[in-house]
Design a protein around this motif. Structure first.
Motif, PDB file in Angstrom:
ATOM      1  N   MET A 180      48.642  27.703  24.388  1.00 33.87           N
ATOM      2  CA  MET A 180      49.193  26.914  25.708  1.00 33.87           C
ATOM      3  C   MET A 180      49.581  25.893  25.572  1.00 33.87           C
ATOM      4  N   LYS A 181      49.727  25.356  23.730  1.00 35.93           N
ATOM      5  CA  LYS A 181      50.688  24.735  23.321  1.00 35.93           C
ATOM      6  C   LYS A 181      52.520  25.586  23.845  1.00 35.93           C
ATOM      7  N   VAL A 182      52.372  26.228  23.427  1.00 37.23           N
ATOM      8  CA  VAL A 182      53.376  27.499  23.907  1.00 37.23           C
ATOM      9  C   VAL A 182      54.099  27.094  25.503  1.00 37.23           C
ATOM     10  N   VAL A 183      53.009  27.294  26.215  1.00 36.91           N
ATOM     11  CA  VAL A 183      53.419  26.791  27.848  1.00 36.91           C
ATOM     12  C   VAL A 183      53.691  25.945  27.925  1.00 36.91           C
ATOM     13  N   LYS A 184      53.104  25.025  26.920  1.00 32.56           N
ATOM     14  CA  LYS A 184      53.223  23.400  27.566  1.00 32.56           C
ATOM     15  C   LYS A 184      54.639  23.432  26.988  1.00 32.56           C
ATOM     16  N   ALA A 185      55.507  23.726  26.268  1.00 32.03           N
ATOM     17  CA  ALA A 185      56.369  23.024  25.202  1.00 32.03           C
ATOM     18  C   ALA A 185      57.398  24.895  26.589  1.00 32.03           C
ATOM     19  N   CYS A 186      57.191  25.801  26.981  1.00 34.79           N
ATOM     20  CA  CYS A 186      58.305  26.301  28.095  1.00 34.79           C
ATOM     21  C   CYS A 186      58.141  25.588  29.313  1.00 34.79           C
ATOM     22  N   ASP A 187      58.012  24.047  29.231  1.00 35.17           N
ATOM     23  CA  ASP A 187      57.163  24.115  30.622  1.00 35.17           C
ATOM     24  C   ASP A 187      56.797  24.692  31.707  1.00 35.17           C
ATOM     25  N   ILE A 188      56.118  25.108  31.489  1.00 32.98           N
ATOM     26  CA  ILE A 188      55.538  26.440  32.715  1.00 32.98           C
ATOM     27  C   ILE A 188      54.119  25.848  33.145  1.00 32.98           C
ATOM     28  N   VAL A 189      54.134  26.228  34.532  1.00 33.81           N
ATOM     29  CA  VAL A 189      52.580  25.331  35.298  1.00 33.81           C
ATOM     30  C   VAL A 189      51.118  26.487  35.342  1.00 33.81           C
ATOM     31  N   VAL A 190      50.564  26.237  34.907  1.00 36.31           N
ATOM     32  CA  VAL A 190      49.076  27.383  35.602  1.00 36.31           C
ATOM     33  C   VAL A 190      48.334  27.222  36.099  1.00 36.31           C
ATOM     34  N   GLU A 191      48.600  28.115  36.731  1.00 33.42           N
ATOM     35  CA  GLU A 191      47.871  28.579  38.120  1.00 33.42           C
ATOM     36  C   GLU A 191      46.394  28.489  37.838  1.00 33.42           C
ATOM     37  N   ILE A 192      45.072  27.192  38.831  1.00 35.21           N
ATOM     38  CA  ILE A 192      43.894  27.768  39.059  1.00 35.21           C
ATOM     39  C   ILE A 192      43.617  28.833  39.909  1.00 35.21           C
ATOM     40  N   ASN A 193      43.492  29.813  40.022  1.00 30.94           N
ATOM     41  CA  ASN A 193      43.442  30.625  41.121  1.00 30.94           C
ATOM     42  C   ASN A 193      41.758  31.383  41.020  1.00 30.94           C
ATOM     43  N   THR A 194      41.033  31.093  42.335  1.00 28.43           N
ATOM     44  CA  THR A 194      39.764  31.286  42.651  1.00 28.43           C
ATOM     45  C   THR A 194      39.522  32.210  42.865  1.00 28.43           C
ATOM     46  N   SER A 195      39.931  33.004  43.563  1.00 27.17           N
ATOM     47  CA  SER A 195      39.627  35.043  43.344  1.00 27.17           C
ATOM     48  C   SER A 195      38.992  35.061  42.102  1.00 27.17           C
ATOM     49  N   GLY A 196      38.968  34.928  41.595  1.00 29.24           N
ATOM     50  CA  GLY A 196      37.792  35.532  40.608  1.00 29.24           C
ATOM     51  C   GLY A 196      36.120  35.414  40.719  1.00 29.24           C
ATOM     52  N   LEU A 197      36.368  34.826  41.319  1.00 26.45           N
ATOM     53  CA  LEU A 197      35.090  34.271  42.115  1.00 26.45           C
ATOM     54  C   LEU A 197      34.368  34.919  42.763  1.00 26.45           C
ATOM     55  N   ARG A 198      35.491  35.932  43.255  1.00 29.06           N
ATOM     56  CA  ARG A 198      35.078  37.244  44.564  1.00 29.06           C
ATOM     57  C   ARG A 198      35.313  38.702  43.483  1.00 29.06           C
ATOM     58  N   LYS A 199      35.976  38.502  42.494  1.00 30.89           N
ATOM     59  CA  LYS A 199      35.246  39.180  41.232  1.00 30.89           C
ATOM     60  C   LYS A 199      33.676  39.153  40.016  1.00 30.89           C
ATOM     61  N   PRO A 200      33.484  40.197  39.849  1.00 32.60           N
ATOM     62  CA  PRO A 200      32.731  40.787  38.628  1.00 32.60           C
ATOM     63  C   PRO A 200      31.995  40.257  37.928  1.00 32.60           C
ATOM     64  N   VAL A 201      33.714  38.778  37.258  1.00 37.47           N
ATOM     65  CA  VAL A 201      33.343  38.181  36.562  1.00 37.47           C
ATOM     66  C   VAL A 201      32.676  36.906  37.226  1.00 37.47           C
ATOM     67  N   GLN A 202      33.125  36.307  37.909  1.00 34.85           N
ATOM     68  CA  GLN A 202      32.729  34.966  39.114  1.00 34.85           C
ATOM     69  C   GLN A 202      32.580  34.112  38.304  1.00 34.85           C
ATOM     70  N   GLU A 203      34.358  33.860  38.024  1.00 38.60           N
ATOM     71  CA  GLU A 203      34.850  32.135  38.057  1.00 38.60           C
ATOM     72  C   GLU A 203      35.944  32.631  38.355  1.00 38.60           C
ATOM     73  N   MET A 204      36.281  30.986  38.318  1.00 37.16           N
ATOM     74  CA  MET A 204      38.135  31.436  38.058  1.00 37.16           C
ATOM     75  C   MET A 204      38.722  31.366  37.342  1.00 37.16           C
ATOM     76  N   TYR A 205      40.218  31.542  37.863  1.00 33.24           N
ATOM     77  CA  TYR A 205      40.554  31.951  36.243  1.00 33.24           C
ATOM     78  C   TYR A 205      41.736  30.650  36.445  1.00 33.24           C
ATOM     79  N   PRO A 206      41.944  29.758  35.298  1.00 32.94           N
ATOM     80  CA  PRO A 206      41.214  30.239  34.139  1.00 32.94           C
ATOM     81  C   PRO A 206      40.275  29.009  33.167  1.00 32.94           C
ATOM     82  N   SER A 207      38.841  29.581  33.266  1.00 25.02           N
ATOM     83  CA  SER A 207      37.795  29.300  32.700  1.00 25.02           C
ATOM     84  C   SER A 207      38.305  27.952  32.699  1.00 25.02           C
ATOM     85  N   GLU A 208      37.122  27.154  32.928  1.00 21.29           N
ATOM     86  CA  GLU A 208      37.096  25.384  32.721  1.00 21.29           C
ATOM     87  C   GLU A 208      37.170  25.409  30.980  1.00 21.29           C
ATOM     88  N   GLU A 209      36.881  26.007  29.652  1.00 19.28           N
ATOM     89  CA  GLU A 209      36.978  25.885  28.458  1.00 19.28           C
ATOM     90  C   GLU A 209      38.204  26.423  28.899  1.00 19.28           C
TER      91      GLU A 209
END
Ligand code: ZN
Ligand code: FE
Ligand code: FE
Ligand code: ZN
Length: 266
Positions: A180-209
């Motif tokens: 994530m430090k590299v992601v920040k340095a590269c100035d790129i946006v991260v998506e909250i993607n709700t589809s994980g809630l509809r998948k076996p893992v049953q949580e969003m991407y990315p996790s709250e951690e």
């Protein structure tokens, strides 16, 4: 502003409906912006079973989305996007494809480790044959490199490797934080993607951690449903909104002709 920046169409062969169905669903749900982001073609129409061909992109997808953008402009802001793959070795082809097509924005996703389409239910058995920790390490290595590639505006579902519920046996916090430090340095946006809630893992991407790390690093967020059915547009956005407040200051990034701006979510 209510925006869903991640939706698909029948052209990828694992989604239902044409782009117009998704736009109409977005209007019905009170959105003010929708991003059409079906899976992009790959060089030599690699894996065309799960994506449009380059020919379909030019004959169908691109003209359809551009026509909707114009026709609905007084109703909803339709963005012309695409979900491209980070696949080492294809970078130049992908760069040329993006440059040639004047997208509003591009989501970059990691769906392959080598030839293994690890998020494809057809190949899920392969998790049992791999060392899960090294799968996670390779996955986050690809995420880091996808950010470094400079090809993308948004990182799609940045912990997709958890999709089927396989969890690492060792703590990945350090790898995730360094990524994530590299992601920040590269100035790129991260998506909250709700589809994980509809998948076996049953949580969003990315996790709250991971979102906690993203918040600490002040990485900008965006929001998408990854709808593969028109009725899934904006699905579970009520559950994402508090996360955007907590970890993104209540704003999301949106794009026009690949220029980023921030808007408050409502
Ligand atoms: Zn898909
Ligand atoms: Fe994806
Ligand atoms: Fe997607
Ligand atoms: Zn996706």
């Amino acid at each position: 502003m209510k925006a869903d920046l991640h939706t698909h169409t029948y052209l990828c062969k694992h989604a239902d409906g044409i782009a117009e169905d998704y736009v109409r669903s977005a209007v019905d749900r009170g959105l003010t912006m929708i991003g059409c982001t079906d899976h992009a073609p790959m060089p030599d129409n690699y894996d065309e079973k799960h994506r449009m061909t380059l020919e379909q992109f030019h004959a169908d997808y691109k003209p359809a989305v551009l026509e909707l953008r114009e026709r609905f402009k007084n109703v909803i802001d339709v963005k012309f996007g695409v979900e491209s793959d980070f696949f080492p070795g294809t970078e130049q082809w992908v760069r040329d494809f993006h440059d040639a097509n004047d997208f509003d924005f591009v989501i970059g996703s990691v769906h392959y480790l080598g030839e293994w389409g690890f998020d494809n239910p057809v190949f899920v058995h392969r998790y049992d044959e791999e060392n899960i920790d090294s799968v996670y390490e390779r996955y986050f290595n690809h995420i880091r490199r996808s950010a470094e590639s400079g090809l993308f505006d948004i990182l799609g579902h940045c912990d997709l490797v958890k999709k089927f519920g396989h969890r690492p046996t060792k703590n990945m916090d350090e790898i995730v934080r360094e990524t994530m430090k590299v992601v920040k340095a590269c100035d790129i946006v991260v998506e909250i993607n709700t589809s994980g809630l509809r998948k076996p893992v049953q949580e969003m991407y990315p996790s709250e951690e991971i979102l906690k790390i993203i918040g600490e690093l002040h990485i900008p967020l965006t929001l998408g449903s990854d709808a593969h059915m028109p009725e899934d547009v904006a699905r579970d956005f009520d559950r994402a909104r508090p996360l955007i407040e907590r970890y993104g200051g209540g704003v999301v990034s949106v794009f026009t002709k690949r220029q980023r701006s921030e808007v408050r979510v409502s």
